[in-house]
Every structure is written in structure tokens, then in C-alpha cells.
Design an enzyme around this catalytic site. Structure first.
Site, PDB file in Angstrom:
ATOM      1  N   GLY A 132       6.984   8.985  -1.424  1.00  0.00           N
ATOM      2  CA  GLY A 132       7.516   9.312  -0.195  1.00  0.00           C
ATOM      3  C   GLY A 132       6.773   8.465   1.019  1.00  0.00           C
ATOM      4  N   GLN A 144       4.093   6.677   9.451  1.00  0.00           N
ATOM      5  CA  GLN A 144       3.073   6.020   8.651  1.00  0.00           C
ATOM      6  C   GLN A 144       2.899   4.592   8.726  1.00  0.00           C
ATOM      7  OE1 GLN A 144       4.028   8.472   4.935  1.00  0.00           O
ATOM      8  NE2 GLN A 144       2.102   7.983   4.892  1.00  0.00           N
ATOM      9  N   CYS A 147      -1.811  10.857  -0.410  1.00  0.00           N
ATOM     10  CA  CYS A 147      -1.010  10.348   0.634  1.00  0.00           C
ATOM     11  C   CYS A 147      -1.282   8.756   0.804  1.00  0.00           C
ATOM     12  CB  CYS A 147      -1.335  11.092   1.890  1.00  0.00           C
ATOM     13  SG  CYS A 147      -0.501  10.346   3.339  1.00  0.00           S
ATOM     14  N   LEU A 148      -0.362   7.992   1.158  1.00  0.00           N
ATOM     15  CA  LEU A 148      -0.503   6.570   1.126  1.00  0.00           C
ATOM     16  C   LEU A 148      -1.254   6.293   2.399  1.00  0.00           C
ATOM     17  CD1 LEU A 148       3.206   5.142   0.422  1.00  0.00           C
ATOM     18  CD2 LEU A 148       1.198   5.240  -0.968  1.00  0.00           C
ATOM     19  N   HIS A 178       5.452  17.537   2.928  1.00  0.00           N
ATOM     20  CA  HIS A 178       4.417  16.525   3.107  1.00  0.00           C
ATOM     21  C   HIS A 178       4.656  15.684   4.331  1.00  0.00           C
ATOM     22  CE1 HIS A 178       0.737  13.817   2.144  1.00  0.00           C
ATOM     23  NE2 HIS A 178       1.550  13.082   2.597  1.00  0.00           N
ATOM     24  N   GLU A 179       5.866  14.901   3.923  1.00  0.00           N
ATOM     25  CA  GLU A 179       6.849  13.938   4.722  1.00  0.00           C
ATOM     26  C   GLU A 179       6.915  14.581   6.164  1.00  0.00           C
ATOM     27  OE1 GLU A 179       6.139  10.957   4.079  1.00  0.00           O
ATOM     28  OE2 GLU A 179       5.672  11.143   2.099  1.00  0.00           O
ATOM     29  N   HIS A 193       4.024  14.669   8.569  1.00  0.00           N
ATOM     30  CA  HIS A 193       4.016  13.324   9.288  1.00  0.00           C
ATOM     31  C   HIS A 193       4.600  13.469  10.175  1.00  0.00           C
ATOM     32  CE1 HIS A 193       1.215  11.188   6.659  1.00  0.00           C
ATOM     33  NE2 HIS A 193       2.005  11.455   5.630  1.00  0.00           N
TER      34      HIS A 193
END
Length: 167
Positions: free
Chosen positions: A46, A51, A93-94, A135-136, A139
Site C-alpha cells: 500500500g 508518503q 510501513c514504507l 493503515h493507508e 496516512h
């Protein structure tokens, strides 16, 4: 399409709240393409527009296993309508490379969003998809996984990220 730079914590742009997308323009379509290329190159399941430093309420998810065909899902202006259950499970997480922490999330949810075509859809999700959506979605509101752990783990993550930035 282009691979964009993924922002890493503690970049202040990760705390920026995303703004609603008014229209699906060629620029928004290009952004979605860039997000997909960036996510797959990372690799991740994702990615939120915030991000990569774009303050648009857009995230993408693809939870297909490596041996399955890609199933890219685009969520524009998403809103979580309901959540049920509760579980704690590992998340990465990226924007936090090398970090994985147990995070408490709802086990199932219902979300409404627009797809890439601009049409509104509703989706019931559970398992990994429900976790990824939550999660996304966080963000887009400037909420990071570090905000969902205790003080001790927060300090450990902060030190790990400082070492990552120095390397």
C-alpha cells in the site's frame, strides 16, 4: 510513469493532512500511475499520496500474493463507514524502512471511495485488506504507525529511524 521518492519518518510532510480530490484529472491519473510504480518497486502492499509528498486523499493497495496476478485497488477520497472487531498484528510501513510493530486495528470494516474512474464504490474488507485500508487511511490524516505504539516502542523506532537516516 515514474518512481517517486518515499518520504521517511520524521519528514514533517508525513504529518500533512491530505486534501480531497475535486476531479480526476490527467495529473491525478499520472500520480496514481507513479504511486503504483513506486509501491511495486519498494516493494509494498500500500501507498498513500502523502508518503510521496502529495497532499491528495488517495491511496492504493495491492495485497495479491507473489504467485497471484496483481490486484491494484485505488481509493480516492476514502471514508471508513464502520469498523468491527479488534486484533493486534504486525505492520510495516514504507516510510519506516526496517520497522515492524504490532498495531491494534479493527478486524473488519466498510469503506466508501471513488475509484480511478471517479465512480463511487463501497467495499467490505477484513484480514490484510482491512489492515491495509486502515493503515493507508491513517496516512491521509497525518497519523503514522509510530502514533499507535507505546512510549518505549516509540523511542526505539525513533532511534532506529535516526540510524537509518545517518546511513
Amino acid at each position: 510513469m515514474a518512481i517517486r521518492t518515499i518520504l521517511h519518518y520524521p519528514d514533517p510532510r508525513l504529518r500533512q493532512k491530505a486534501q480531497p480530490v475535486e476531479r480526476i484529472t490527467p495529473e491525478i491519473e499520472r500520480l496514481i500511475d507513479d504511486m503504483a510504480e513506486t509501491m511495486y518497486a519498494a516493494p509494498g502492499v500500500g501507498l498513500a499520496a502523502t508518503q510521496i509528498g502529495e497532499a491528495h486523499r488517495i491511496f492504493i493497495i495491492d495485497i495479491a500474493a507473489e504467485d497471484e496476478p496483481s490486484n491494484l485497488m485505488v481509493f480516492i477520497n476514502p471514508e471508513i463507514l464502520s469498523k468491527t472487531g479488534e486484533e493486534v498484528g504486525p505492520e510495516g510501513c514504507l516510510s519506516f524502512p526496517g520497522v515492524s510493530e504490532d498495531i491494534k486495528r479493527a478486524t473488519a470494516l466498510r469503506v466508501r471511495a471513488q475509484g480511478r474512474d471517479g465512480k463511487t464504490f463501497e467495499l467490505a474488507a477484513d484480514g490484510l485488506l482491512a489492515v491495509a485500508i486502515q493503515h493507508e487511511h491513517d496516512h491521509l490524516d497525518g497519523v503514522l504507525m509510530i502514533d499507535r505504539v507505546g512510549m518505549l516502542k516509540k523511542r526505539i523506532i525513533q532511534r532506529k529511524m535516526q540510524k537509518h537516516a545517518a546511513s
